[in-house]
Structures are given as structure tokens and as C-alpha cells.
Design an enzyme around this catalytic site. Sequence first.
Site: not given
Ligand code: QV4
Ligand code: CA
Length: 461
Positions: A319, A100, A193, A189, A159, A281, A220, A150, A187
Site C-alpha cells: 500500500r 470496533n 481491538h 480499522d 466499544d 500510514n 489493522e 478487545r 481495510r
Molecule cells: C480524548 C482523550 C481520551 C479521553 C477522551 C474522552 O485522548 O483519553 O478519554 O478524549 O474525553 C480522538 C482524539 C482523542 C480523543 C478521542 C475520543 O484524538 O484525543 O480522546 O478522539 O474523542 C484516530 C486518531 C485518534 C482519534 C480517533 C477517533 O488516531 O487520535 O481519537 O481516530 O477520532 C492504537 C490502536 C490502533 C489505532 C491507533 C491510533 O491499536 O487501532 O491506536 N489506529 C486506528 C486508526 C486511527 C484511529 C483509530 C484506530 C480509532 O488507524 O486513525 O484513531 O478509530 O495503536
Molecule cells: Ca473492541
Amino acid sequence: EYTDPHCDGKQAIVHLFEWKWSDIANECEQFLSQKGFCGVQISPANEHIIKTNPPAPWWERYQPISYKLDSRSGTEAELVDMIQRCRKVGLRIYVDVVLNHMAGLGQSGVGTAGSSFNSDNYDFPGVPFTREHFHKHCEINNYGDANQVRNCYLVALTDLDQGNEYVRNKIAEFLNRLIDLGAAGFRVDAAKHMWPQDIQAIEQKLKDLPEGGRPFFAHEVIDQGGEPITTGEYTSLGYVTEFRYCIKLGEGVHNFGNFDNAVDYGWGMTPSDHAFVFVDNHDNQRSHGGGGHIITHKTPRDYKMASAFMLANDYGFVRIMSSYEFGSNTEQGPPHNGDLSTKDVRINADGSCGDGWVCEHRWAPIANMVAFRNAVVGTNKGNYYNQNNQIAFSRGNKGFFAMARDGHMDVTLQTGLPPGQYCDLITDCATKITVDGSGMAHIVINNNEEPIVAFIVGGPT
Ligand code: QV4
Ligand code: CA
């Protein structure tokens, strides 16, 4: 289509979250093959950001820098060696792929494969991707708007525009390379989106596996109702995560009466043949996505019951989660050495894991129920009994399962199984069950920590 895991009919995979490739290869050979696991979901294998503050959080793997196969779990050579060693003992690898987005805004530097990058300039020369390959910046703040979910940015992650033919080709090239290396599927991710038609276009660019057949896909999509994006939009593309089942399993463990409705199609739950199911998970075990009361390894007794029920029940493709210990800091990465490299998984003499690795998949009621699920595939639940927090049911004439919330059960039940003596799978045969000529058996549970009995036709005797 896209739902065949390519593992000779076996029915459960395990997510070895953050494990190194070398440890996964050992686990395939020493444990997973013996227990009948189908395969392993691995953490993202491609190049990602390196964070030192906080120190090596697990989520750095979800900020890709390129599709080079060098990550904190190991090099490309180690990845290939692992895929082949697992394959040799009958296990397949499903790669967690982040398609994504690339790394988050505000970051720049060098990734785990040595590629430079600058997110604010949309510059990812390791692919290469440039500004034209990304959506214009806007942040997702309203999940009621499918266009925004999206086309805007998930927590500032740059994105990608999967409507762009070049982007589709780069992604397909990456997935095809993993197929060439022997992976059986993916899987995906943050599939929620991405537009389903874009995912479809990418899937159509993929090769068959070398041995034939389409790759397996688990998308996901967090759909807990109440939002315009539903799991149903993705079922033609493979399996889809069913997060409502996490909630249902949690409710069931707390009051077995709730297990009666563990699958509630009135709730919009995904049809069984496309539901990718799990107790928890890597996100919702640390409150990162998905709501509801989630059962985790932190309450082992409940976790064993939820997992055993999930494996016994006739819903979805399973899983199993395998975690590392963490406290209140939900960012904490896997157990690591002073230089932030991931620690080896230590296996203790009694088969449990050490050095901070939890290894739920090695807990007897979980590991041994995999054989149960493999044995009862294709059968329905029958002889259902659910009273006073004691539950029991058969799966066709292939297996019988019973569980008692307070640790005790003493009741004679119809098992639907042929007469004979059966071994309890949970205790590795320490308990035996006799089914008489009319299919009845005296079911006794006296085990507070693992209050479960399960036996199958064709099992150990
Ligand atoms: C931060 C602030 C933002 C700010 C940004 C920029 O929170 O508000 O705009 O800084 O300064 C990490 C940090 C997060 C940070 C971001 C960008 O935790 O604080 O933003 O990086 O630098 C994982 C973690 C996230 C992590 C991300 C990327 O959960 O915390 O973000 O990896 O490292 C929704 C979605 C679903 C998603 C779920 C978590 O629909 O798709 O949220 N699940 C999947 C994965 C998950 C992963 C992602 C998606 C993204 O299973 O593990 O997020 O790839 O429900
Ligand atoms: Ca997207």
C-alpha cells in the site's frame, strides 16, 4: 481466503487519504490506470461526527454515527459514481471500515448524514444501536491484557460488542451494501481491538463479490512484538498490517546494510502472503499509533528510496501512502475551504499536486516502480549485491533493481535477465541499460534526488 484484491493480478494499492470521491474518480482515470495500480484505499465512507473545535480534524472520520454513506468525502451517489468510474479503468476500491466502535463518550449532536446521536446514552438511532449493543465502559490502559484490548474502550470510543448477533448483522449489512455497490474489499480499522472469531463470524455473513470471489480484507493490527495480540491471530481472516516493516524500511534507508534483514521472521514478522506492507500510514506519519523511526514524505529523498525498495522487494502486498501537508499540529485535517469542506486536489502542469496535497504516489520512483512490482510478481530475489550503501538485485529473470545511498553507482553486475536493451523505469527511459549475452550489465547511477535504476522484461523500450 480474503486475500484476492480482484484487480487482474496487479500488486499495489494507494491510500488516497481524505480525498473526495470526485477527485479519486479523476485520479483513477487520469493517472492510476496508466501506472498499473490495482486500486485505492479510501477514507471511511460512512456517517461520522462533525468537529468544529479543532476544525474538521482528520480523525473525525474514525468516530462513526451510522452506516449511511454520507461523509466529508462525498455523498452516496458520488461514492457510487467513483467506484464505477474507477472500475471502468481497471481499478478497485477498498473501503476503510470502522467496526470496533462508534463515536467517543462526551459527544452528541448530528453526523454528516444528518443522524442525531448521543454517545453517553449509547444512542445511535441512525443504525440503530442502543446501550445493549456496547461493552460496559472501561478504558484500555494495559496492552498486555488481550481481554481489555478487545472489550474496553480505545480512547473513550464507545466499544461495540461484536459477539452480539444483532451487531454482527448490522455490520455485515453495511459491508454487504458496499459489496453490492462494487467495492472489492476492506481495510478494517482497529481489528486488534476485536476478537478474531467475531470478525470471522462477520466475514462469514458476507456475500461473494458480484463477479465472484470473496472480498479482500486488510486488518489493522499493530503488532511490534512484546504484546499478547499478534498478527498471526488474524492471518486466516485476510491480510494483516505489518508495522515492523515500517521500522525495517527506515533502518534500511539509513544504512543499506540493514536491508539484508528487512524481513526478519525471527522477529515474528507476518508471512509474505498475508503481510500488508507500507512505508508509513496515516497514523504513524503523525505519531498516532505505532512506534519506531518512521520515514515520511517530509524527507522526500529517503521516502523515495524506502518506497522503491519496498516495491522492488519480494515481501507482502503493498500500500502506497498519499498524504496532505501538515505541520506540528497532528490533528489538522485535509486542505479545506472556509466552510471546512475539503478542497479539490489540484494537479499542476508538471504532474505534481498543489493546494496542500502531497501526492507521493505521483513521485516517479514510486509511481513507476508499480509497473516493476506487477512485472516481477511470483519471483524471488537473486543476484543480490549490497556493498558500501549500494544495493542491487534481480527478481527472477523478470526485473533488475539498483539503488545508491550517496547518489552514485558505477559497477558491472549480473542481472539474471535475457540480453537486450532495457529502459530505466524511474527516468521514463531517459537512461537505457544494456544486458550482454551472459546477463551482465554496467549499472550507473548519477542522480542525487532519485538515486534508483530499475528495468523489466516486457517494459518500455
Ligand atoms: C480524548 C482523550 C481520551 C479521553 C477522551 C474522552 O485522548 O483519553 O478519554 O478524549 O474525553 C480522538 C482524539 C482523542 C480523543 C478521542 C475520543 O484524538 O484525543 O480522546 O478522539 O474523542 C484516530 C486518531 C485518534 C482519534 C480517533 C477517533 O488516531 O487520535 O481519537 O481516530 O477520532 C492504537 C490502536 C490502533 C489505532 C491507533 C491510533 O491499536 O487501532 O491506536 N489506529 C486506528 C486508526 C486511527 C484511529 C483509530 C484506530 C480509532 O488507524 O486513525 O484513531 O478509530 O495503536
Ligand atoms: Ca473492541
